[in-house]
Write a protein that holds these residues in place. Structure first.
Motif, PDB file in Angstrom:
ATOM      1  N   ARG A 142      -6.522  14.023  12.132  1.00 31.14           N
ATOM      2  CA  ARG A 142      -5.209  14.398  11.426  1.00 31.14           C
ATOM      3  C   ARG A 142      -4.410  13.592  10.940  1.00 31.14           C
ATOM      4  O   ARG A 142      -3.979  13.336   9.826  1.00 31.14           O
ATOM      5  N   LEU A 143      -4.561  12.281  11.600  1.00 25.90           N
ATOM      6  CA  LEU A 143      -3.372  10.847  11.013  1.00 25.90           C
ATOM      7  C   LEU A 143      -4.375  10.457  10.153  1.00 25.90           C
ATOM      8  O   LEU A 143      -3.709   9.975   9.152  1.00 25.90           O
ATOM      9  N   LEU A 144      -5.855  10.273   9.896  1.00 27.26           N
ATOM     10  CA  LEU A 144      -6.498   9.879   8.868  1.00 27.26           C
ATOM     11  C   LEU A 144      -6.314  10.516   7.511  1.00 27.26           C
ATOM     12  O   LEU A 144      -5.863  10.078   6.471  1.00 27.26           O
ATOM     13  N   LYS A 145      -6.084  11.983   7.839  1.00 26.71           N
ATOM     14  CA  LYS A 145      -6.067  12.967   6.524  1.00 26.71           C
ATOM     15  C   LYS A 145      -4.374  12.631   6.055  1.00 26.71           C
ATOM     16  O   LYS A 145      -4.195  12.570   4.868  1.00 26.71           O
ATOM     17  N   ARG A 146      -3.585  12.519   7.309  1.00 28.48           N
ATOM     18  CA  ARG A 146      -2.031  12.176   6.799  1.00 28.48           C
ATOM     19  C   ARG A 146      -1.900  11.196   5.993  1.00 28.48           C
ATOM     20  O   ARG A 146      -1.249  10.986   5.050  1.00 28.48           O
ATOM     21  N   GLY A 147      -2.728  10.114   6.421  1.00 26.97           N
ATOM     22  CA  GLY A 147      -2.681   8.579   5.906  1.00 26.97           C
ATOM     23  C   GLY A 147      -3.063   8.927   4.350  1.00 26.97           C
ATOM     24  O   GLY A 147      -2.776   7.953   3.591  1.00 26.97           O
ATOM     25  N   GLU A 148      -3.613   9.863   3.939  1.00 25.42           N
ATOM     26  CA  GLU A 148      -4.088   9.886   2.531  1.00 25.42           C
ATOM     27  C   GLU A 148      -2.688   9.845   1.601  1.00 25.42           C
ATOM     28  O   GLU A 148      -2.760   9.594   0.442  1.00 25.42           O
ATOM     29  N   THR A 149      -1.633  10.520   2.120  1.00 25.73           N
ATOM     30  CA  THR A 149      -0.461  10.756   1.452  1.00 25.73           C
ATOM     31  C   THR A 149       0.834  10.365   1.961  1.00 25.73           C
ATOM     32  O   THR A 149       1.687  10.226   1.282  1.00 25.73           O
ATOM     33  N   SER A 150       0.740   9.972   3.214  1.00 24.63           N
ATOM     34  CA  SER A 150       1.949   9.290   3.853  1.00 24.63           C
ATOM     35  C   SER A 150       2.676   8.223   3.600  1.00 24.63           C
ATOM     36  O   SER A 150       3.693   8.096   3.709  1.00 24.63           O
ATOM     37  N   GLY A 151       1.885   7.279   2.980  1.00 20.40           N
ATOM     38  CA  GLY A 151       2.270   5.976   2.804  1.00 20.40           C
ATOM     39  C   GLY A 151       2.753   5.235   3.957  1.00 20.40           C
ATOM     40  O   GLY A 151       3.381   3.970   3.721  1.00 20.40           O
ATOM     41  N   ARG A 152       2.375   5.575   5.138  1.00 20.03           N
ATOM     42  CA  ARG A 152       2.889   4.942   6.404  1.00 20.03           C
ATOM     43  C   ARG A 152       1.865   3.639   6.662  1.00 20.03           C
ATOM     44  O   ARG A 152       0.694   3.733   6.422  1.00 20.03           O
ATOM     45  N   ASP A 153       2.447   2.491   6.980  1.00 16.14           N
ATOM     46  CA  ASP A 153       1.862   1.401   7.551  1.00 16.14           C
ATOM     47  C   ASP A 153       0.887   1.513   8.362  1.00 16.14           C
ATOM     48  O   ASP A 153      -0.002   0.576   8.717  1.00 16.14           O
ATOM     49  N   ASP A 154       1.131   2.517   9.294  1.00 22.99           N
ATOM     50  CA  ASP A 154       0.269   2.804  10.459  1.00 22.99           C
ATOM     51  C   ASP A 154      -0.714   4.026  10.537  1.00 22.99           C
ATOM     52  O   ASP A 154      -1.383   4.183  11.522  1.00 22.99           O
ATOM     53  N   ASP A 155      -0.758   4.573   9.341  1.00 30.48           N
ATOM     54  CA  ASP A 155      -1.864   5.712   9.408  1.00 30.48           C
ATOM     55  C   ASP A 155      -3.064   5.217   8.914  1.00 30.48           C
ATOM     56  O   ASP A 155      -3.670   5.692   7.816  1.00 30.48           O
ATOM     57  N   ASN A 156      -3.851   4.033   9.438  1.00 27.51           N
ATOM     58  CA  ASN A 156      -5.054   3.527   9.113  1.00 27.51           C
ATOM     59  C   ASN A 156      -5.671   3.360  10.403  1.00 27.51           C
ATOM     60  O   ASN A 156      -5.157   3.328  11.424  1.00 27.51           O
ATOM     61  N   ALA A 157      -7.122   3.153  10.368  1.00 26.90           N
ATOM     62  CA  ALA A 157      -7.822   3.263  11.415  1.00 26.90           C
ATOM     63  C   ALA A 157      -7.647   2.228  12.468  1.00 26.90           C
ATOM     64  O   ALA A 157      -7.510   2.393  13.665  1.00 26.90           O
ATOM     65  N   GLU A 158      -7.132   1.112  11.976  1.00 26.21           N
ATOM     66  CA  GLU A 158      -6.797   0.007  13.054  1.00 26.21           C
ATOM     67  C   GLU A 158      -5.554   0.258  13.734  1.00 26.21           C
ATOM     68  O   GLU A 158      -5.366   0.201  15.030  1.00 26.21           O
ATOM     69  N   SER A 159      -4.625   0.576  12.887  1.00 27.48           N
ATOM     70  CA  SER A 159      -3.284   0.992  13.673  1.00 27.48           C
ATOM     71  C   SER A 159      -3.280   2.101  14.732  1.00 27.48           C
ATOM     72  O   SER A 159      -2.874   2.138  15.693  1.00 27.48           O
ATOM     73  N   ILE A 160      -4.227   3.043  14.137  1.00 31.17           N
ATOM     74  CA  ILE A 160      -4.181   4.439  14.855  1.00 31.17           C
ATOM     75  C   ILE A 160      -4.928   3.859  16.284  1.00 31.17           C
ATOM     76  O   ILE A 160      -4.525   4.389  17.487  1.00 31.17           O
ATOM     77  N   ARG A 161      -5.945   3.113  16.529  1.00 35.02           N
ATOM     78  CA  ARG A 161      -6.669   2.446  17.384  1.00 35.02           C
ATOM     79  C   ARG A 161      -5.652   2.154  18.330  1.00 35.02           C
ATOM     80  O   ARG A 161      -5.476   2.196  19.551  1.00 35.02           O
ATOM     81  N   LYS A 162      -4.670   1.139  17.957  1.00 34.87           N
ATOM     82  CA  LYS A 162      -3.548   0.434  18.599  1.00 34.87           C
ATOM     83  C   LYS A 162      -2.713   1.409  19.232  1.00 34.87           C
ATOM     84  O   LYS A 162      -2.180   1.234  20.361  1.00 34.87           O
ATOM     85  N   ARG A 163      -2.303   2.383  18.278  1.00 35.06           N
ATOM     86  CA  ARG A 163      -1.268   3.254  18.707  1.00 35.06           C
ATOM     87  C   ARG A 163      -1.829   4.280  20.105  1.00 35.06           C
ATOM     88  O   ARG A 163      -0.860   4.718  20.865  1.00 35.06           O
ATOM     89  N   PHE A 164      -3.007   4.450  20.011  1.00 32.08           N
ATOM     90  CA  PHE A 164      -3.541   5.481  20.981  1.00 32.08           C
ATOM     91  C   PHE A 164      -3.712   4.513  22.301  1.00 32.08           C
ATOM     92  O   PHE A 164      -3.198   5.243  23.324  1.00 32.08           O
ATOM     93  N   ARG A 165      -3.788   3.390  22.313  1.00 29.43           N
ATOM     94  CA  ARG A 165      -3.700   2.461  23.405  1.00 29.43           C
ATOM     95  C   ARG A 165      -2.289   2.488  23.942  1.00 29.43           C
ATOM     96  O   ARG A 165      -2.209   2.522  25.201  1.00 29.43           O
TER      97      ARG A 165
END
Ligand code: ADP
Ligand code: C5P
Ligand code: MG
Length: 212
Positions: A142-165
Motif C-alpha cells: 500500500r505504501l509503495l503504491k501511495r508513494g507513486e503520488t503522495s510526494g512524501r519523503d518517507d514513502d520509499n522502500a528504505e524509509s518504509i523499512r525503518k518505519r516498520f522497525r
C-alpha cells in the motif's frame, strides 16, 4: 507518579479516541469515513508534523524532516503541543452543539509510551484506542503504491523499512499497554476499505460510540 496539574481538557467536555496501526494500515482512509458518520474532528499527528515542517519560521522544520525520513519518533513535546493547540483551535472555531461533547480522533498518536503518558496527564485522557492490525507485506504494498503520488519523503522502500522497525519496537508497546487496560478495539485491516470500515463501526459501537 501522580500528575502535578490537571489536563488541559476534561473527558467531561471532550472525547478523545486514539487511532493506531502500522504505517499504511489505513488510518487516514478510515478516518474520513469516521468523520463523515460520527462527527469526529480528525487530527493526524503526521499531518500536523508535516505542516509544521513546511511552516515558514518554524524552528523545528529541519529536525522534523530528518525524523520523518528516518522513520523516527519526533520528540513528544513538539507533537503534543501541535495536537493540543489544534484541539483548542477546533473547540474555539467549531464549538460542539449544545448538549454534545466534541469528539477528537487522534490519528497516528501516541507512537511511544512517553507520549501516551504525557498526553493523558497534560492534555486529556483517552476514551478508547482503535487499532488497525495489518501484516507488513500488505502495508508495504500500500505504501509503495501511495508513494507513486503522495510526494512524501518517507514513502520509499528504505524509509518504509525503518518505519516498520520503529513501529514494532516503539509503537506496538503502546498498543499492548492500552490492551492490558482493556481500552483497545482491534480490527483486521486486510480487507477492502468497506470491509474494514464495517468492522470499525461495529467495534466502536460496541463501546458506546454512535453516529451523529
Ligand atoms: P495510514 O494513514 O495508516 O498510513 P492510509 O489511509 O494513508 O494509511 O492508507 C495507505 C494507502 O493504502 C493509501 O494509498 C490508501 O488509499 C490505501 N488503502 C487504505 N486502506 C486500504 C484497504 N483497505 N485496501 C486497499 N488499500 C487501502
Ligand atoms: O502517521 P504518519 O505515517 O503520517 O507519520 C509519519 C511520520 O511522522 C512518522 O514516521 C514519524 O516520523 C512522525 N510521527 C511522530 N510521532 C507521531 C506521529 C508521527 O514522530 N506521533
Ligand atoms: Mg496517515
Amino acid at each position: 507518579m501522580a500528575p502535578t496539574s490537571s489536563p488541559r481538557f476534561s473527558p467531561s467536555e471532550v472525547t478523545v479516541i486514539f487511532f493506531l496501526g502500522g504505517p499504511g494500515s489505513g488510518k487516514g482512509t478510515q478516518s474520513t469515513n469516521l468523520v463523515r458518520d460520527y462527527g469526529f474532528v480528525h487530527l493526524s499527528a503526521g499531518d500536523l508534523l508535516r505542516a509544521e515542517q513546511l511552516r515558514e519560521g518554524s524552528q523545528y522544520g529541519a529536525m522534523i524532516k530528518t525524523y520523518i525520513t528516518e522513520g523516527k519518533i519526533v520528540p513528544m513535546e513538539v507533537t503534543v503541543n501541535l495536537l493540543s493547540n489544534a484541539m483548542r483551535e477546533s473547540l474555539d472555531n467549531n464549538p460542539p452543539a449544545a448538549g454534545t461533547k466534541a469528539r477528537f480522533l487522534i490519528d497516528g498518536f501516541p507512537r511511544k509510551l512517553d507520549q501516551a503518558v504525557f498526553f493523558e496527564e497534560t492534555v486529556c485522557p483517552s476514551e478508547l484506542v482503535l487499532f488497525l492490525d495489518c501484516p507488513e507485506d500488505v502495508m508495504e504494498a500500500r505504501l509503495l503504491k501511495r508513494g507513486e503520488t503522495s510526494g512524501r519523503d518517507d514513502d520509499n522502500a528504505e524509509s518504509i523499512r525503518k518505519r516498520f522497525r520503529t513501529f514494532v519496537e516503539t509503537s506496538m508497546p503502546v498498543v499492548d499497554d492500552f490492551e492490558a487496560k482493556g481500552k483497545v478495539v482491534k480490527v483486521q485491516a486486510t480487507g477492502s476499505v468497506e470491509e474494514v470500515y464495517a468492522q470499525v463501526k461495529q467495534g466502536i459501537e460496541e463501546r458506546g460510540v454512535h453516529p451523529r
